[in-house]
Design a protein around this motif. Sequence first.
Motif, short mmCIF file in Angstrom:
data_model
loop_
_atom_site.label_atom_id
_atom_site.label_comp_id
_atom_site.label_asym_id
_atom_site.label_seq_id
_atom_site.Cartn_x
_atom_site.Cartn_y
_atom_site.Cartn_z
N LYS A 118 0.85 -1.20 0.00
CA LYS A 118 0.00 0.00 0.00
C LYS A 118 0.89 1.25 0.00
N ILE A 119 0.67 2.11 -1.00
CA ILE A 119 1.55 3.27 -1.21
C ILE A 119 0.74 4.56 -1.17
N PHE A 120 1.26 5.52 -0.41
CA PHE A 120 0.74 6.89 -0.39
C PHE A 120 1.71 7.75 -1.17
N THR A 121 1.25 8.37 -2.24
CA THR A 121 2.07 9.26 -3.06
C THR A 121 1.42 10.64 -3.08
N ALA A 122 2.22 11.67 -2.78
CA ALA A 122 1.65 13.01 -2.70
C ALA A 122 2.60 14.03 -3.32
N THR A 123 2.01 15.09 -3.85
CA THR A 123 2.77 16.22 -4.39
C THR A 123 2.21 17.52 -3.83
N TRP A 124 3.13 18.44 -3.52
CA TRP A 124 2.69 19.72 -2.96
C TRP A 124 3.69 20.81 -3.34
N ASN A 125 3.20 21.83 -4.01
CA ASN A 125 3.98 23.04 -4.23
C ASN A 125 3.80 23.93 -3.01
N MET A 126 4.87 24.06 -2.21
CA MET A 126 4.77 24.75 -0.92
C MET A 126 4.92 26.26 -1.04
N ASN A 127 5.28 26.73 -2.25
CA ASN A 127 5.43 28.17 -2.46
C ASN A 127 6.49 28.77 -1.53
N GLY A 128 7.44 27.94 -1.10
CA GLY A 128 8.54 28.41 -0.26
C GLY A 128 8.15 28.83 1.14
N LYS A 129 6.96 28.44 1.60
CA LYS A 129 6.49 28.91 2.90
C LYS A 129 7.18 28.20 4.06
N LYS A 130 7.39 28.94 5.16
CA LYS A 130 8.08 28.40 6.33
C LYS A 130 7.13 28.09 7.48
N ASP A 131 5.92 28.65 7.46
CA ASP A 131 5.01 28.50 8.60
C ASP A 131 4.25 27.17 8.48
N LEU A 132 4.95 26.09 8.74
CA LEU A 132 4.33 24.76 8.65
C LEU A 132 3.67 24.40 9.97
N PRO A 133 2.61 23.62 9.91
CA PRO A 133 2.01 23.15 11.16
C PRO A 133 2.93 22.15 11.85
N GLU A 134 2.80 22.04 13.17
CA GLU A 134 3.65 21.12 13.93
C GLU A 134 3.44 19.68 13.48
N ARG A 135 2.21 19.33 13.20
CA ARG A 135 1.90 17.99 12.71
C ARG A 135 1.22 18.10 11.34
N LEU A 136 1.38 17.05 10.55
CA LEU A 136 0.88 17.07 9.18
C LEU A 136 -0.16 15.98 8.95
N ASP A 137 -1.01 15.77 9.94
CA ASP A 137 -2.03 14.71 9.83
C ASP A 137 -2.98 14.95 8.66
N ASP A 138 -3.37 16.21 8.45
CA ASP A 138 -4.29 16.51 7.35
C ASP A 138 -3.67 16.18 5.99
N PHE A 139 -2.35 16.20 5.94
CA PHE A 139 -1.64 15.92 4.71
C PHE A 139 -1.38 14.42 4.52
N LEU A 140 -0.87 13.77 5.56
CA LEU A 140 -0.47 12.37 5.45
C LEU A 140 -1.60 11.38 5.71
N PHE A 141 -2.62 11.81 6.43
CA PHE A 141 -3.75 10.93 6.72
C PHE A 141 -5.06 11.60 6.31
#
Length: 492
Positions: free
Chosen positions: A186-209
């Motif tokens: 089972k493979i999760f493949t994702a792409t995201w253009n981050m636009n060079g932003k630095k203000d990332l959330p502490e956790r990335l649950d919305d992205f990875l799950f």
Amino acid sequence: MHFQPFIAFFVLLGQCLYSNDHSSLTQTEILVPEEFGDFNQADIEETYSLGPIILMVFFLAVAIDWAVGHYRLGWAQLLTVMIFTALVYTHHASQEFHEGNTVYQETEHDEVEENDEKFLFYLLVLLVFSFVLAIDWYFRYTTKAHTGVSASQTGHKRHLEERLLIGQGLFGEDVLERHLPQKNLKIFTATWNMNGKKDLPERLDDFLFPLGTESAQDLYVIGVQEGCPYRQEWESRLQRTLGHRYVLLHSAAHGVLYLSLFIRRNLIWFCSEVECATVTTRFFPMIKTKGAVAASFTFFGTSFLFINAHFAAGDSKVKKRIQNYQKIIKDLQLPKNIPDTNPTYSDPDDVTSRFDEVFWFGDFNFRLSKSRSEVDSILENLPENDMRSLLQYDQLSEEVTKGSIFKGFKEAEIQFRPTYKFDIGSDDYDTSKKQRVPSYTDRVMYKSRNQDDIHVLKYGSCTLMRQSDHKPVFGLFRVKVSPRPDNIPLTV
């Protein structure tokens, strides 16, 4: 851990402590031997003490290194120490040259007290320098400890690989069924253009799950374009979100294109060495904002290739994007050492032909060939999950149909709204003066030597991620895995 700065530092410290000429660090007057005749000091350019020059060189090296590596001080420190050491040697030789000269000795006697005070100051600078080295070493060590495979795991994996090479057949049918009873990865493949932003959330649950934590996969492959400045911090947050059940299998970058692969800890032993390659599509190769970064490996008896790409931007640059695709598919040099599992299908001008399973994702920058007002009107009247009225204007779909790009690739049905371009921090499409046309720039394509080997579980966008002007796009896949053939070693 880098030992060169420490070696150079101890050489420098020894030279300073044992040199007979401490004044060389602060000497500001050129002393001329009597045999050279009478010289007017006013005719000689003024020289400066070495201390401020050394500090200036150090801070300049740190500033340059910060600009290109974000506080990775190892080489900046090494450069400074080498310069410092060379200067000590030079002035020590100068002292020996002037030895016996009465003018030099008188000057040294008059200034010895002042120079001793300055020498203590520069010795303090050296101590501060050693403290910076210690901090540098600490952060390098602790960062690697959190984001990579441990040394013991690497040693154990190498031991297993060596056993495979002598024919003990650890990756046969029985081992595959024991670890993957359905013989599916089972493979999760994702792409995201981050636009060079630095203000990332502490956790990335919305992205990875995106479907909840119960939908955790065996392998996570994340491609980023215009990545945030702190790549290690990005990977650390991915690791923290995935948890201890996953390890970083491989990480690669091409400028601001990042590619990260995380795998379930108990499956890492069945992966070959991961190989990577990059291609730039810019006119100047040193500008690495467009192009591709790719990684390949063999899992049991199935070879995988993952490509993260960023094509040329602009509504009318369709031909340029096709040229980007053609350059990448021809110039990516993979595999390097891992043998092809089925060389019969290989094409020297097509990297995707040399692998069983290929996933190509990224910001392809293909647009909708309609005006902003027309697209807005279609969006207002779209039925739920039915994007056909929009996709009939999609440039990529049109070119795939023509056969000019992504030959042999498939894309799952798009049931989500365009992923570009949003006002940052909101779900509103571009409200600036440019009024960019909403488009499906971010895509995940896949290809298999046997089309029945890849089954799409879900294809969607992460609508809750609002840190960039792009929404991430992900694909969940189930891939059939084959046992390792006897003639295919894990490593070469």
